[in-house]
Design a protein around this motif. Structure first.
Motif, PDB file in Angstrom:
ATOM      1  N   THR A  24       7.960  -1.430  -5.032  1.00 51.99           N
ATOM      2  CA  THR A  24       8.274  -2.849  -4.827  1.00 51.99           C
ATOM      3  C   THR A  24       8.613  -3.116  -3.363  1.00 51.99           C
ATOM      4  O   THR A  24       8.118  -4.074  -2.766  1.00 51.99           O
ATOM      5  CB  THR A  24       9.439  -3.277  -5.740  1.00 51.99           C
ATOM      6  OG1 THR A  24       9.056  -3.036  -7.106  1.00 51.99           O
ATOM      7  CG2 THR A  24       9.768  -4.739  -5.564  1.00 51.99           C
ATOM      8  N   GLU A  25       9.449  -2.267  -2.759  1.00 47.43           N
ATOM      9  CA  GLU A  25       9.779  -2.425  -1.341  1.00 47.43           C
ATOM     10  C   GLU A  25       8.521  -2.354  -0.473  1.00 47.43           C
ATOM     11  O   GLU A  25       8.306  -3.197   0.397  1.00 47.43           O
ATOM     12  CB  GLU A  25      10.737  -1.314  -0.880  1.00 47.43           C
ATOM     13  CG  GLU A  25      12.144  -1.445  -1.351  1.00 47.43           C
ATOM     14  CD  GLU A  25      13.024  -0.302  -0.841  1.00 47.43           C
ATOM     15  OE1 GLU A  25      12.690   0.321   0.201  1.00 47.43           O
ATOM     16  OE2 GLU A  25      14.051  -0.039  -1.480  1.00 47.43           O
ATOM     17  N   ALA A  26       7.712  -1.319  -0.701  1.00 43.11           N
ATOM     18  CA  ALA A  26       6.546  -1.088   0.149  1.00 43.11           C
ATOM     19  C   ALA A  26       5.487  -2.171  -0.006  1.00 43.11           C
ATOM     20  O   ALA A  26       4.934  -2.656   0.984  1.00 43.11           O
ATOM     21  CB  ALA A  26       5.950   0.289  -0.154  1.00 43.11           C
ATOM     22  N   VAL A  27       5.192  -2.572  -1.244  1.00 41.42           N
ATOM     23  CA  VAL A  27       4.189  -3.618  -1.464  1.00 41.42           C
ATOM     24  C   VAL A  27       4.663  -4.932  -0.853  1.00 41.42           C
ATOM     25  O   VAL A  27       3.884  -5.656  -0.225  1.00 41.42           O
ATOM     26  CB  VAL A  27       3.843  -3.759  -2.962  1.00 41.42           C
ATOM     27  CG1 VAL A  27       3.021  -5.013  -3.225  1.00 41.42           C
ATOM     28  CG2 VAL A  27       3.090  -2.517  -3.452  1.00 41.42           C
ATOM     29  N   GLY A  28       5.944  -5.240  -0.990  1.00 43.63           N
ATOM     30  CA  GLY A  28       6.478  -6.464  -0.398  1.00 43.63           C
ATOM     31  C   GLY A  28       6.288  -6.512   1.107  1.00 43.63           C
ATOM     32  O   GLY A  28       5.847  -7.514   1.672  1.00 43.63           O
ATOM     33  N   VAL A  29       6.607  -5.418   1.784  1.00 43.65           N
ATOM     34  CA  VAL A  29       6.451  -5.348   3.239  1.00 43.65           C
ATOM     35  C   VAL A  29       4.974  -5.383   3.622  1.00 43.65           C
ATOM     36  O   VAL A  29       4.584  -6.050   4.583  1.00 43.65           O
ATOM     37  CB  VAL A  29       7.148  -4.080   3.789  1.00 43.65           C
ATOM     38  CG1 VAL A  29       6.750  -3.790   5.222  1.00 43.65           C
ATOM     39  CG2 VAL A  29       8.655  -4.220   3.672  1.00 43.65           C
ATOM     40  N   LEU A  30       4.144  -4.671   2.869  1.00 43.95           N
ATOM     41  CA  LEU A  30       2.704  -4.666   3.155  1.00 43.95           C
ATOM     42  C   LEU A  30       2.119  -6.062   3.038  1.00 43.95           C
ATOM     43  O   LEU A  30       1.368  -6.508   3.916  1.00 43.95           O
ATOM     44  CB  LEU A  30       1.975  -3.704   2.210  1.00 43.95           C
ATOM     45  CG  LEU A  30       0.456  -3.661   2.360  1.00 43.95           C
ATOM     46  CD1 LEU A  30       0.047  -3.134   3.730  1.00 43.95           C
ATOM     47  CD2 LEU A  30      -0.165  -2.822   1.248  1.00 43.95           C
ATOM     48  N   VAL A  31       2.449  -6.780   1.971  1.00 43.10           N
ATOM     49  CA  VAL A  31       1.905  -8.124   1.757  1.00 43.10           C
ATOM     50  C   VAL A  31       2.341  -9.069   2.881  1.00 43.10           C
ATOM     51  O   VAL A  31       1.524  -9.823   3.421  1.00 43.10           O
ATOM     52  CB  VAL A  31       2.314  -8.665   0.371  1.00 43.10           C
ATOM     53  CG1 VAL A  31       2.017 -10.150   0.236  1.00 43.10           C
ATOM     54  CG2 VAL A  31       1.612  -7.871  -0.722  1.00 43.10           C
ATOM     55  N   THR A  32       3.607  -9.012   3.250  1.00 42.53           N
ATOM     56  CA  THR A  32       4.091  -9.844   4.359  1.00 42.53           C
ATOM     57  C   THR A  32       3.301  -9.539   5.628  1.00 42.53           C
ATOM     58  O   THR A  32       2.877 -10.445   6.350  1.00 42.53           O
ATOM     59  CB  THR A  32       5.596  -9.601   4.587  1.00 42.53           C
ATOM     60  OG1 THR A  32       6.300  -9.984   3.397  1.00 42.53           O
ATOM     61  CG2 THR A  32       6.119 -10.398   5.770  1.00 42.53           C
ATOM     62  N   HIS A  33       3.081  -8.265   5.891  1.00 41.25           N
ATOM     63  CA  HIS A  33       2.308  -7.849   7.069  1.00 41.25           C
ATOM     64  C   HIS A  33       0.863  -8.348   6.993  1.00 41.25           C
ATOM     65  O   HIS A  33       0.329  -8.887   7.975  1.00 41.25           O
ATOM     66  CB  HIS A  33       2.337  -6.329   7.199  1.00 41.25           C
ATOM     67  CG  HIS A  33       1.392  -5.785   8.212  1.00 41.25           C
ATOM     68  ND1 HIS A  33       1.564  -5.969   9.566  1.00 41.25           N
ATOM     69  CD2 HIS A  33       0.244  -5.085   8.068  1.00 41.25           C
ATOM     70  CE1 HIS A  33       0.577  -5.387  10.217  1.00 41.25           C
ATOM     71  NE2 HIS A  33      -0.241  -4.849   9.320  1.00 41.25           N
ATOM     72  N   LEU A  34       0.218  -8.179   5.848  1.00 38.15           N
ATOM     73  CA  LEU A  34      -1.193  -8.571   5.718  1.00 38.15           C
ATOM     74  C   LEU A  34      -1.385 -10.071   5.900  1.00 38.15           C
ATOM     75  O   LEU A  34      -2.410 -10.512   6.418  1.00 38.15           O
ATOM     76  CB  LEU A  34      -1.760  -8.107   4.378  1.00 38.15           C
ATOM     77  CG  LEU A  34      -1.853  -6.588   4.196  1.00 38.15           C
ATOM     78  CD1 LEU A  34      -2.332  -6.251   2.797  1.00 38.15           C
ATOM     79  CD2 LEU A  34      -2.736  -5.952   5.256  1.00 38.15           C
ATOM     80  N   HIS A  35      -0.402 -10.859   5.495  1.00 41.29           N
ATOM     81  CA  HIS A  35      -0.514 -12.309   5.667  1.00 41.29           C
ATOM     82  C   HIS A  35      -0.449 -12.721   7.132  1.00 41.29           C
ATOM     83  O   HIS A  35      -0.763 -13.868   7.453  1.00 41.29           O
ATOM     84  CB  HIS A  35       0.556 -13.038   4.853  1.00 41.29           C
ATOM     85  CG  HIS A  35       0.191 -13.232   3.416  1.00 41.29           C
ATOM     86  ND1 HIS A  35      -0.988 -13.822   3.007  1.00 41.29           N
ATOM     87  CD2 HIS A  35       0.860 -12.910   2.280  1.00 41.29           C
ATOM     88  CE1 HIS A  35      -1.036 -13.865   1.689  1.00 41.29           C
ATOM     89  NE2 HIS A  35       0.072 -13.307   1.216  1.00 41.29           N
TER      90      HIS A  35
END
Length: 192
Positions: free
Chosen positions: A131-142
């Motif tokens: 959950t932590e990693a996907v959240g940070v990844l999604v924010t970055h990808l946007h």
């Protein structure tokens, strides 16, 4: 080189060395450069990372093809979109541990969709790392050009993966079928 950060882990770019080492042996240690980490915690430079035999899980099957696509001299696979999840908490001896792999599964579509995939070593399941990693990844990808939506797919009834996506703001968009994985639930995270 993008290094992303969660409260308990770093997302380090997947590199040629990581792939080559994993294809050569099931467990290994590598010095990985944290550079200047984005959270300003003062950590930087090389750290020793242990890669257990469980790493990277299912993506291992794709490593030979990824390695074959790298240009001569290209060290990072996709510096802004393909990451190894590494714990911040050192093991006895001071080593960090690679506990997962996550990133994009292709390029941005003509509609602005970018699909992600992720997987963690079984020892790291049910601890909130995904959950932590996907959240940070999604924010970055946007923040990347042309990305309108980050999309994902989960195996039907994979409740653990569904919860990760729900907790990080994804919504169900439907179902699709894959020759490799069968029936899948599809998800999307809109740029805000």
């Amino acid at each position: 080189m993008a290094i992303l950060s969660t409260p308990r882990a770093w997302l380090l770019p997947l590199t040629r060395r990581m792939i080559q080492q994993r294809l050569d042996q099931p467990r290994f240690d590598l010095d990985c450069d944290l550079g200047s980490t984005p959270d300003g915690d003062g950590t930087g430079g090389p750290v020793s990372v242990h890669f257990p035999p469980e790493w990277p899980g299912d993506p291992l099957a794709f490593f030979p093809a990824i390695l074959a696509r790298l240009r001569p001299g290209q060290e990072e696979v996709q510096p802004d979109t393909s990451f190894t999840l590494v714990t911040r908490d050192p093991q006895p001896g001071g080593q960090l541990t690679a506990i997962g792999q996550l990133g994009t599964t292709g390029t941005v579509s003509v509609w602005g969709d970018l699909e992600i995939g992720y997987g963690l070593n079984p020892a790291a399941w049910n601890q909130g790392y995904a959950t932590e990693a996907v959240g940070v990844l999604v924010t970055h990808l946007h923040t990347l050009p042309r990305v309108r939506r980050v999309v994902a797919a989960t195996a039907l009834h994979n409740r653990a993966s569904e919860r990760v996506l729900e907790k990080t703001g994804f919504t169900r968009t439907g179902q699709r079928w894959s020759a490799d994985d069968g029936d899948l639930t599809t998800w999307a995270h809109e740029r805000i």
